[in-house]
Design an enzyme around this catalytic site. Structure first.
Site, PDB file in Angstrom:
ATOM      1  N   GLU A  83      10.587 -17.155  25.132  1.00  0.00           N
ATOM      2  CA  GLU A  83      11.223 -15.968  24.548  1.00  0.00           C
ATOM      3  C   GLU A  83      11.377 -14.893  25.618  1.00  0.00           C
ATOM      4  OE1 GLU A  83       9.813 -14.961  20.341  1.00  0.00           O
ATOM      5  OE2 GLU A  83       8.040 -15.764  21.293  1.00  0.00           O
ATOM      6  N   HIS A 119       3.918 -23.478  15.316  1.00  0.00           N
ATOM      7  CA  HIS A 119       5.296 -23.903  15.611  1.00  0.00           C
ATOM      8  C   HIS A 119       5.345 -25.062  16.614  1.00  0.00           C
ATOM      9  CE1 HIS A 119       6.076 -20.308  13.486  1.00  0.00           C
ATOM     10  NE2 HIS A 119       6.137 -19.470  14.500  1.00  0.00           N
ATOM     11  N   ARG A 168       0.821  -1.214   0.000  1.00  0.00           N
ATOM     12  CA  ARG A 168       0.000   0.000   0.000  1.00  0.00           C
ATOM     13  C   ARG A 168       0.857   1.267   0.000  1.00  0.00           C
ATOM     14  NH1 ARG A 168      -3.831  -0.803   4.935  1.00  0.00           N
ATOM     15  NH2 ARG A 168      -1.855  -1.659   5.543  1.00  0.00           N
ATOM     16  N   LYS A 185       6.038 -15.260  26.159  1.00  0.00           N
ATOM     17  CA  LYS A 185       6.885 -14.082  25.927  1.00  0.00           C
ATOM     18  C   LYS A 185       7.359 -13.574  27.274  1.00  0.00           C
ATOM     19  CE  LYS A 185       5.535 -12.935  21.437  1.00  0.00           C
ATOM     20  NZ  LYS A 185       6.569 -13.485  20.600  1.00  0.00           N
ATOM     21  N   LYS A 239      14.152 -24.609  10.284  1.00  0.00           N
ATOM     22  CA  LYS A 239      15.288 -24.615  11.214  1.00  0.00           C
ATOM     23  C   LYS A 239      16.010 -25.961  11.107  1.00  0.00           C
ATOM     24  CE  LYS A 239      13.043 -21.565  14.580  1.00  0.00           C
ATOM     25  NZ  LYS A 239      13.834 -20.366  14.795  1.00  0.00           N
TER      26      LYS A 239
END
Ligand code: BG6
Length: 515
Positions: free
Chosen positions: A239, A263, A65, A363, A205
């Site tokens: 993470e 995942h 865009r 997280k 991976k």
């Protein structure tokens, strides 16, 4: 006490050169977006630098865009690549060669006329030497995938008489079972399944692919890889990162959809699947789908018992104070979006009956680490008189996906001395020590596979639908259950205390994160 014994590689093996991609024109939808800058361009750039992409017949046409011309696009991509750790071969000279291949046209993907403009632009590039093979990469929010697929269909771009036409679809593939089914239907009206590449970068991976080599390239492990020897399996993707600038996306998504639905379920299927007859797309994906089909569908009560949601509050990571999720940009101050999920999956088949798969992802946890731990059963009897039951720890195989990629195996060894005392020791295989060099990053591997026409490491349509068949009932049940009291874990911790109740059982516990 645990003693570490290094497992040395039997020989040092250099990483072999990567194969070459077919010549092609890559059309990126969402080219002004974050993923293009952070992952796609650095990966394509590195592939070009190492000679996997032919310099002569390789072009990238970005569209988005954002109003900009090709020169501005090149400058923006240069800026991104020069600071990306994935563009490992970055130099002014390398970039100057690569950027000649970059082109951009702005456009509105909801406007039918745009696809005619795109077609004209592609024809123009072809007249100047671009390849007639086309790879369409949809790197936009999920809700924009259907109009793009329709546009490609209506304009005839999805059918290519002069070469091949393939489409790569980024995750999330839909947001529940219904939208995934609708998207699959839409895509398959326009493309053949073998030309559809649904990407889950975990499959690119090296260490994730190595799960299959470890299991099926050795005769040692497979005979014990079942309910007779294994007590439970623990899969963690932790993470330290928060949601950064992605608050708006994350508010819509949450950890279950963002990480577990794709995942983590990939890690479960690769760990649990039966041996495929060959390492090819259909054989591998068929076995993965069988695992998804066997994952027990939980009732609302079971979901209440076997899932835990968390959301981080303020805390400290790496010695620095960090805000809680509700204080992140574009997040509601009373948000109930989960940033942590733990789930106990059961697989109803002969191999895994009775073996829980404890899966967690979050997280702002204590460390960034992704690993699979296979916890074996205790020995049936403790025969060493100087060792109490508790001293002999059950064997554990740890598949370290990232960081410090490798495999560790713990077992008991006799402690030197006059007494027969068993102590736990660990054999450790480290990828870096064994192979040295630089392994390809996930997006390089997957983009190269898509350009070579190998869909083995991509998700098949029925696979994505089966993933949602597991996840959607959890989302639905959470809507019915009382919301948890958020925030319920501090940034920098191992997650909510409540997740302990999921795993607590005789000798079962979550492994501390990062230790
Ligand atoms: C992405 C998620 O798919 O995977 C992110 O959207 C997450 O939220 C990322 O941070 C994790 O990937 P990796 O390769 O860093 O483990």
């Amino acid at each position: 006490m645990s003693t570490v014994v290094q497992a040395s590689p039997t020989r040092s093996v250099a990483i072999p050169p990567m194969p070459k991609a077919d010549p092609c024109l890559v059309v990126i939808f969402g080219a002004s977006g974050d993923l293009t800058k952070r992952k796609l361009i650095p990966a394509l750039f590195d592939l070009a630098c190492i000679g996997c992409i032919s310099g002569q017949q390789f072009d990238i046409l970005g569209t988005g865009r954002t109003e900009m011309n090709t020169d501005e696009f090149r400058a923006a991509m240069r800026e991104a690549a020069s600071t990306s750790k994935d563009a490992r071969k970055f130099s002014d000279w390398n970039w100057a060669e690569f950027e000649k291949r970059l082109h951009y046209i702005p456009g509105d993907i909801n406007d039918h006329g745009f696809y005619e403009t795109l077609k004209g632009q592609m024809a123009d590039l072809e007249s100047k030497g671009a390849s007639s093979n086309h790879l369409f990469y949809v790197s936009t929010p999920a809700s924009l995938a259907p109009p793009i697929v329709q546009g490609l269909g209506k304009s005839g771009l999805s059918k290519n008489e002069k070469g091949w036409a393939r489409i790569v679809l980024e995750k999330p593939f839909g947001r529940d079972l219904q939208t995934a089914q609708a998207l699959n239907k839409e895509v398959l009206q326009v493309f053949n399944e073998q030309d559809v590449y649904r990407i889950d970068h975990y499959l690119g991976k090296e260490t994730v692919q190595n799960i299959l080599v470890f299991r099926f390239g050795n005769s040692l492990f497979e005979p014990i890889w079942n309910r007779n020897y294994i007590d439970y399996i623990e899969i963690t993707a932790a993470e330290t990162l928060g949601v950064e600038q992605r608050g708006a996306f994350y508010e819509e998504t949450g950890a279950l959809r963002d990480m577990i639905a794709n995942h983590l379920l990939q890690l479960v299927t690769l760990t649990a699947m039966e041996p495929p007859v060959a390492f090819d797309a259909d054989s591998v994906r068929e076995q993965k789908v069988q695992v998804l089909r066997a994952i027990h569908h939980m009732s609302v009560d079971q979901i209440a018992e076997r899932t835990v949601r968390g959301q981080y509050g303020p805390g400290t990571i790496g010695g620095k104070p960090v805000p809680g999720y509700r204080e992140e940009p574009n997040v509601k101050p009373d948000s109930h979006t989960e940033t942590y999920v733990a789930v106990e999956f059961r697989i109803d088949n002969w191999r895994w009956a009775g073996v829980p798969f404890y899966v967690r992802s979050g997280k702002r946890l204590a460390k960034s680490e992704t690993e699979i731990k296979i916890h074996f059963k205790r020995t049936p009897q403790a025969i060493f008189s100087k060792t109490s039951d508790d001293d002999i720890e059950p064997n554990v195989i740890t598949l370290r996906v990232q960081p410090n990629e490798g495999i560790a195996m713990s077992f008991a060894a006799k402690q030197p001395g006059a007494q027969m005392k068993a102590v736990p020791v660990k054999m450790d295989f480290c990828y870096q020590d064994a192979f040295g060099g630089e392994a390809p990053v996930a997006y390089e591997t997957l983009l190269l596979d898509a350009m070579r026409g190998d869909p083995t490491l991509f998700t098949r349509g029925d696979e994505t639908e089966n993933q949602w068949r597991i996840i959607t009932p959890i989302e639905d049940a959470w809507q019915q259950l009382p919301p948890p009291k958020f925030p319920n874990y501090d940034a920098g911790s191992d997650g909510p205390e409540e997740s302990d109740r999921l795993i607590a059982g005789e000798c079962r516990h979550w492994s501390p994160i990062g230790k």
